[in-house]
Design a protein around this motif. Structure first.
Motif, PDB file in Angstrom:
ATOM      1  N   GLY A 199       0.785  -1.236   0.000  1.00  0.00           N
ATOM      2  CA  GLY A 199       0.000   0.000   0.000  1.00  0.00           C
ATOM      3  C   GLY A 199       0.807   1.270   0.000  1.00  0.00           C
ATOM      4  N   ALA A 200       2.113   1.173  -0.069  1.00  0.00           N
ATOM      5  CA  ALA A 200       2.976   2.365  -0.003  1.00  0.00           C
ATOM      6  C   ALA A 200       3.535   2.699  -1.374  1.00  0.00           C
ATOM      7  N   SER A 201       3.662   3.997  -1.607  1.00  0.00           N
ATOM      8  CA  SER A 201       4.332   4.448  -2.826  1.00  0.00           C
ATOM      9  C   SER A 201       5.738   4.930  -2.524  1.00  0.00           C
ATOM     10  N   SER A 202       6.026   5.217  -1.247  1.00  0.00           N
ATOM     11  CA  SER A 202       7.382   5.608  -0.846  1.00  0.00           C
ATOM     12  C   SER A 202       7.545   5.364   0.646  1.00  0.00           C
ATOM     13  N   PHE A 203       8.798   5.382   1.082  1.00  0.00           N
ATOM     14  CA  PHE A 203       9.133   5.195   2.497  1.00  0.00           C
ATOM     15  C   PHE A 203      10.048   6.335   2.910  1.00  0.00           C
ATOM     16  N   GLN A 204       9.604   7.114   3.880  1.00  0.00           N
ATOM     17  CA  GLN A 204      10.339   8.298   4.304  1.00  0.00           C
ATOM     18  C   GLN A 204      11.162   7.990   5.552  1.00  0.00           C
ATOM     19  N   VAL A 205      12.376   8.540   5.599  1.00  0.00           N
ATOM     20  CA  VAL A 205      13.293   8.317   6.716  1.00  0.00           C
ATOM     21  C   VAL A 205      13.454   9.624   7.487  1.00  0.00           C
ATOM     22  N   TYR A 206      13.222   9.574   8.794  1.00  0.00           N
ATOM     23  CA  TYR A 206      13.343  10.739   9.672  1.00  0.00           C
ATOM     24  C   TYR A 206      14.392  10.479  10.745  1.00  0.00           C
ATOM     25  N   ASN A 207      14.770  11.550  11.411  1.00  0.00           N
ATOM     26  CA  ASN A 207      15.728  11.442  12.511  1.00  0.00           C
ATOM     27  C   ASN A 207      15.050  11.457  13.874  1.00  0.00           C
ATOM     28  N   ALA A 208      13.711  11.355  13.911  1.00  0.00           N
ATOM     29  CA  ALA A 208      12.967  11.344  15.170  1.00  0.00           C
ATOM     30  C   ALA A 208      11.693  10.513  14.984  1.00  0.00           C
ATOM     31  N   SER A 209      11.153  10.022  16.106  1.00  0.00           N
ATOM     32  CA  SER A 209       9.960   9.171  16.036  1.00  0.00           C
ATOM     33  C   SER A 209       8.720   9.979  15.672  1.00  0.00           C
ATOM     34  N   THR A 210       8.687  11.241  16.050  1.00  0.00           N
ATOM     35  CA  THR A 210       7.628  12.164  15.628  1.00  0.00           C
ATOM     36  C   THR A 210       8.275  13.497  15.288  1.00  0.00           C
ATOM     37  N   GLY A 211       7.684  14.208  14.348  1.00  0.00           N
ATOM     38  CA  GLY A 211       8.291  15.469  13.946  1.00  0.00           C
ATOM     39  C   GLY A 211       9.648  15.202  13.315  1.00  0.00           C
ATOM     40  N   GLY A 212      10.622  15.958  13.739  1.00  0.00           N
ATOM     41  CA  GLY A 212      11.971  15.755  13.245  1.00  0.00           C
ATOM     42  C   GLY A 212      12.179  16.240  11.821  1.00  0.00           C
ATOM     43  N   THR A 213      13.300  15.821  11.241  1.00  0.00           N
ATOM     44  CA  THR A 213      13.704  16.246   9.902  1.00  0.00           C
ATOM     45  C   THR A 213      13.605  15.071   8.941  1.00  0.00           C
ATOM     46  N   THR A 228      23.327   5.628  15.715  1.00  0.00           N
ATOM     47  CA  THR A 228      22.176   6.496  15.420  1.00  0.00           C
ATOM     48  C   THR A 228      20.941   5.644  15.125  1.00  0.00           C
ATOM     49  N   THR A 229      19.777   6.112  15.599  1.00  0.00           N
ATOM     50  CA  THR A 229      18.497   5.468  15.290  1.00  0.00           C
ATOM     51  C   THR A 229      17.756   6.305  14.257  1.00  0.00           C
ATOM     52  N   TYR A 230      17.331   5.656  13.194  1.00  0.00           N
ATOM     53  CA  TYR A 230      16.533   6.298  12.145  1.00  0.00           C
ATOM     54  C   TYR A 230      15.091   5.757  12.226  1.00  0.00           C
ATOM     55  N   TYR A 231      14.146   6.546  11.711  1.00  0.00           N
ATOM     56  CA  TYR A 231      12.729   6.183  11.819  1.00  0.00           C
ATOM     57  C   TYR A 231      12.100   6.253  10.434  1.00  0.00           C
ATOM     58  N   VAL A 232      11.386   5.187  10.062  1.00  0.00           N
ATOM     59  CA  VAL A 232      10.859   5.064   8.709  1.00  0.00           C
ATOM     60  C   VAL A 232       9.329   4.955   8.753  1.00  0.00           C
TER      61      VAL A 232
END
Length: 266
Positions: A199-213, A228-232
């Motif tokens: 069901g996904a068209s892309s997977f985004q990687v952030y530097n925080a579990s909520t918000g972040g960059t 480092t922990t990354y969040y997808v």
């Protein structure tokens, strides 16, 4: 001559009948809403009736006034007696309803329904939804909440109207399965984060579990200098993200060993 009465028969009839028979028009309702009917009835005992407007000649009439209206009835009695009666019917407007929502929404988010135009509200909709709030909300919506939502609005005068709005709830993708080409690297090395899921068209990687960059989308090559922990999160083509939050992946970075040189001299 009538025994005991000095006047003629017409004088006697007018005196005896006028005040009793021709009192007032009665109405089934004195106040209605647009589209409703009213039955008007003149007093009984008259020899004839003439209604204005309309020209009907029956004792009772049914009317459908669109605005507040005064009706007149000329009633006739014996010996040519006539009297005109009147009745005003108040006509209240139907509510002017405004209804909307924040549709389309994503599965797992909040649906906001709004309405105006009355004094009380009654909502119904898919998945057994009901509410008497003017502006109800539905938290954590599912695709079962897709459909038509109806609201019945009632004014202070008791007039009602119904309006509706169509709502679409887009499905959220499944939570992603996240991996890395290497979960442990040495300082100065790189690794690539990958993700998959339906069901996904892309997977985004952030530097925080909520918000972040937002760091980018997978496959994403990263070169952390410390563990480092990354969040997808998975994102659908409609912009919906997976429920349950971002999925973490930790890349462990081992320090580069210090090189020590030594020599022996004889």
């Amino acid at each position: 001559m009538i025994d005991g009465f000095a006047g003629d028969i017409c004088d006697y009839s007018i005196t005896a009948n006028t005040g009793v028979q021709f009192t007032s028009i009665t109405a089934s309702q004195n106040s209605i809403c647009i589209g409703q009917s009213v039955t008007l009835t003149a007093p009984s005992g008259a020899t004839s009736y003439l209604w204005t407007p309309g020209g009907q000649t029956t004792q009772s009439i049914v009317v459908y006034p669109a605005t507040t209206m005064t009706y007149y009835c000329e009633v006739s009695g014996v010996c040519g007696y006539k009297q005109t009666l009147q009745k005003t019917i108040i006509v209240n407007p139907l509510p002017t309803i405004n209804v909307s929502s924040n549709s389309p929404v994503c599965q797992g988010t909040t649906l906001n329904l709004t309405s105006s135009g009355g004094n009380s509200y009654s909502w119904s909709g898919p998945n057994g939804f009901t509410s008497t709030s003017q502006n109800p909300t539905i938290s954590n919506v599912s695709t079962n909440h897709t459909g038509t939502y109806n609201v019945t609005v009632t004014t202070t005068a008791g007039c009602t109207g119904t309006s509706s709005t169509n709502v679409s709830v887009n499905p959220a993708p499944s939570s992603p399965t996240v991996s890395a080409s290497s979960n442990t690297i040495c300082n100065g090395q790189s690794t690539t984060i990958n993700a998959s899921g339906s069901g996904a068209s892309s997977f985004q990687v952030y530097n925080a579990s909520t918000g972040g960059t937002l760091l980018g989308t997978t496959p994403l090559t990263v070169s952390p200098t410390a563990t480092t922990t990354y969040y997808v999160q998975a994102v659908s083509s409609q912009g919906c993200v997976n429920t349950g939050g971002r999925v973490p992946i930790t890349i462990t970075v081992n320090p580069t060993p210090n090189a020590t040189a030594s020599s022996n001299s004889g």
